[in-house]
Design a protein around this motif. Structure first.
Motif, PDB file in Angstrom:
ATOM      1  N   GLU B  55      21.301 -18.007  41.510  1.00  0.00           N
ATOM      2  CA  GLU B  55      22.451 -18.814  41.961  1.00  0.00           C
ATOM      3  C   GLU B  55      23.473 -17.677  42.727  1.00  0.00           C
ATOM      4  O   GLU B  55      23.869 -16.866  41.806  1.00  0.00           O
ATOM      5  N   ARG B  56      23.715 -18.116  43.949  1.00  0.00           N
ATOM      6  CA  ARG B  56      24.421 -16.895  44.618  1.00  0.00           C
ATOM      7  C   ARG B  56      25.855 -16.792  43.729  1.00  0.00           C
ATOM      8  O   ARG B  56      26.316 -15.661  43.815  1.00  0.00           O
ATOM      9  N   ASP B  57      26.301 -17.653  43.188  1.00  0.00           N
ATOM     10  CA  ASP B  57      27.689 -17.484  42.396  1.00  0.00           C
ATOM     11  C   ASP B  57      27.250 -16.756  41.019  1.00  0.00           C
ATOM     12  O   ASP B  57      28.250 -16.174  40.372  1.00  0.00           O
ATOM     13  N   LYS B  58      26.188 -16.523  40.648  1.00  0.00           N
ATOM     14  CA  LYS B  58      25.818 -15.450  39.595  1.00  0.00           C
ATOM     15  C   LYS B  58      25.200 -14.050  40.046  1.00  0.00           C
ATOM     16  O   LYS B  58      24.947 -13.419  39.350  1.00  0.00           O
ATOM     17  N   VAL B  59      25.556 -13.902  41.375  1.00  0.00           N
ATOM     18  CA  VAL B  59      25.090 -12.587  41.769  1.00  0.00           C
ATOM     19  C   VAL B  59      26.367 -11.514  42.126  1.00  0.00           C
ATOM     20  O   VAL B  59      27.255 -12.202  42.932  1.00  0.00           O
ATOM     21  N   GLN B  60      26.413 -10.535  41.531  1.00  0.00           N
ATOM     22  CA  GLN B  60      27.519  -9.475  41.777  1.00  0.00           C
ATOM     23  C   GLN B  60      27.131  -8.429  42.649  1.00  0.00           C
ATOM     24  O   GLN B  60      26.008  -7.807  42.203  1.00  0.00           O
ATOM     25  N   ILE B  61      27.800  -8.123  43.684  1.00  0.00           N
ATOM     26  CA  ILE B  61      27.356  -7.044  44.480  1.00  0.00           C
ATOM     27  C   ILE B  61      28.577  -5.914  44.787  1.00  0.00           C
ATOM     28  O   ILE B  61      29.626  -6.305  44.666  1.00  0.00           O
ATOM     29  N   ARG B  62      28.050  -4.776  44.688  1.00  0.00           N
ATOM     30  CA  ARG B  62      28.870  -3.572  44.645  1.00  0.00           C
ATOM     31  C   ARG B  62      28.546  -2.576  45.470  1.00  0.00           C
ATOM     32  O   ARG B  62      27.434  -2.090  45.581  1.00  0.00           O
ATOM     33  N   LEU B  63      29.334  -2.154  46.526  1.00  0.00           N
ATOM     34  CA  LEU B  63      28.919  -0.961  47.333  1.00  0.00           C
ATOM     35  C   LEU B  63      29.980   0.145  47.059  1.00  0.00           C
ATOM     36  O   LEU B  63      31.152  -0.245  47.075  1.00  0.00           O
ATOM     37  N   GLU B  64      29.435   1.240  47.012  1.00  0.00           N
ATOM     38  CA  GLU B  64      30.451   2.536  47.052  1.00  0.00           C
ATOM     39  C   GLU B  64      29.656   3.618  47.901  1.00  0.00           C
ATOM     40  O   GLU B  64      28.475   3.790  48.441  1.00  0.00           O
ATOM     41  N   ARG B  65      30.830   4.001  48.855  1.00  0.00           N
ATOM     42  CA  ARG B  65      30.333   5.086  49.946  1.00  0.00           C
ATOM     43  C   ARG B  65      31.006   6.290  49.521  1.00  0.00           C
ATOM     44  O   ARG B  65      32.084   6.652  49.388  1.00  0.00           O
ATOM     45  N   GLY B  66      30.213   7.319  49.146  1.00  0.00           N
ATOM     46  CA  GLY B  66      30.672   8.631  48.885  1.00  0.00           C
ATOM     47  C   GLY B  66      30.251   9.528  50.057  1.00  0.00           C
ATOM     48  O   GLY B  66      29.828   9.205  50.979  1.00  0.00           O
ATOM     49  N   PHE B  67      30.497  10.872  49.850  1.00  0.00           N
ATOM     50  CA  PHE B  67      30.292  11.906  50.828  1.00  0.00           C
ATOM     51  C   PHE B  67      28.724  12.075  50.717  1.00  0.00           C
ATOM     52  O   PHE B  67      27.816  12.539  49.950  1.00  0.00           O
ATOM     53  N   GLY B  68      28.119  11.530  52.045  1.00  0.00           N
ATOM     54  CA  GLY B  68      26.754  11.671  52.288  1.00  0.00           C
ATOM     55  C   GLY B  68      25.833  10.539  51.264  1.00  0.00           C
ATOM     56  O   GLY B  68      24.398  10.682  51.278  1.00  0.00           O
ATOM     57  N   VAL B  69      26.401   9.864  50.511  1.00  0.00           N
ATOM     58  CA  VAL B  69      25.729   8.896  49.629  1.00  0.00           C
ATOM     59  C   VAL B  69      26.243   7.379  49.677  1.00  0.00           C
ATOM     60  O   VAL B  69      27.538   7.299  49.460  1.00  0.00           O
ATOM     61  N   SER B  70      25.583   6.686  49.879  1.00  0.00           N
ATOM     62  CA  SER B  70      26.001   5.079  49.836  1.00  0.00           C
ATOM     63  C   SER B  70      25.042   4.312  48.625  1.00  0.00           C
ATOM     64  O   SER B  70      23.851   4.678  48.722  1.00  0.00           O
ATOM     65  N   THR B  71      25.852   3.847  47.855  1.00  0.00           N
ATOM     66  CA  THR B  71      25.177   3.230  46.780  1.00  0.00           C
ATOM     67  C   THR B  71      25.568   1.569  46.616  1.00  0.00           C
ATOM     68  O   THR B  71      26.856   1.407  46.662  1.00  0.00           O
ATOM     69  N   LEU B  72      24.464   0.951  46.443  1.00  0.00           N
ATOM     70  CA  LEU B  72      24.565  -0.439  46.410  1.00  0.00           C
ATOM     71  C   LEU B  72      24.096  -0.799  45.172  1.00  0.00           C
ATOM     72  O   LEU B  72      23.204  -0.545  44.556  1.00  0.00           O
TER      73      LEU B  72
END
Lengths: 89, 89
Positions: B55-72
């Motif tokens: 259920e798309r409302d039960k999906v939490q997405i977080r994106l972090e962009r650091g120096f040289g690293v992107s983390t999802l």
């Protein structure tokens, strides 16, 4: 949030290749049930391979099964072109 | 390796639903280049949705962009059937 520590390797300042790290963890509320992380593993690798060149001998896979939690770790070294971009699939 | 701590939530002893956690990190050796984690995000979610009801409302997405690293980071609460198994897609 720096997951590279989970893989026991500090991100080096200048690396010749990119790295892609995937951690997939399934926390089960009940007993039994399929090992979702194993079911998903190959299909997620196939998604990655559609976008970047992946050499299977540069793919490290680690599976941990704890009480009620299965955790899959995938560490992929990605070849980088002379221009610095990722090698296409 | 317990990635649930990365999401700031201890795995509770008895939970009514399963949870699936995904962390995808791209360590770039060079400057620029596509944000691979964003490119892969939707296709990986589609793979998961082929196997379990999401259920798309039960999906939490977080994106972090650091120096040289992107983390999802993706945290999905999965509905569990009366029998304790995962609800099929």
């Amino acid at each position: 949030m720096n997951i590279f520590n989970l893989f026991g390797r500090r991100p080096s300042a200048r690396v010749a290749s990119d790295r892609l790290k995937l951690i997939l963890a399934h926390e089960r509320s009940g007993r039994g049930g399929s090992d979702l992380v194993l079911v998903l593993r190959e299909e997620i690798l196939a998604v990655i391979e559609r976008h970047v060149a992946v050499e299977r001998d540069k793919v490290q896979i680690r599976l941990e099964r704890g009480f009620g939690v299965s955790t899959l770790g995938v560490d992929i070294e990605l070849p980088v072109t002379v221009g610095g971009g990722l090698a296409a699939a």
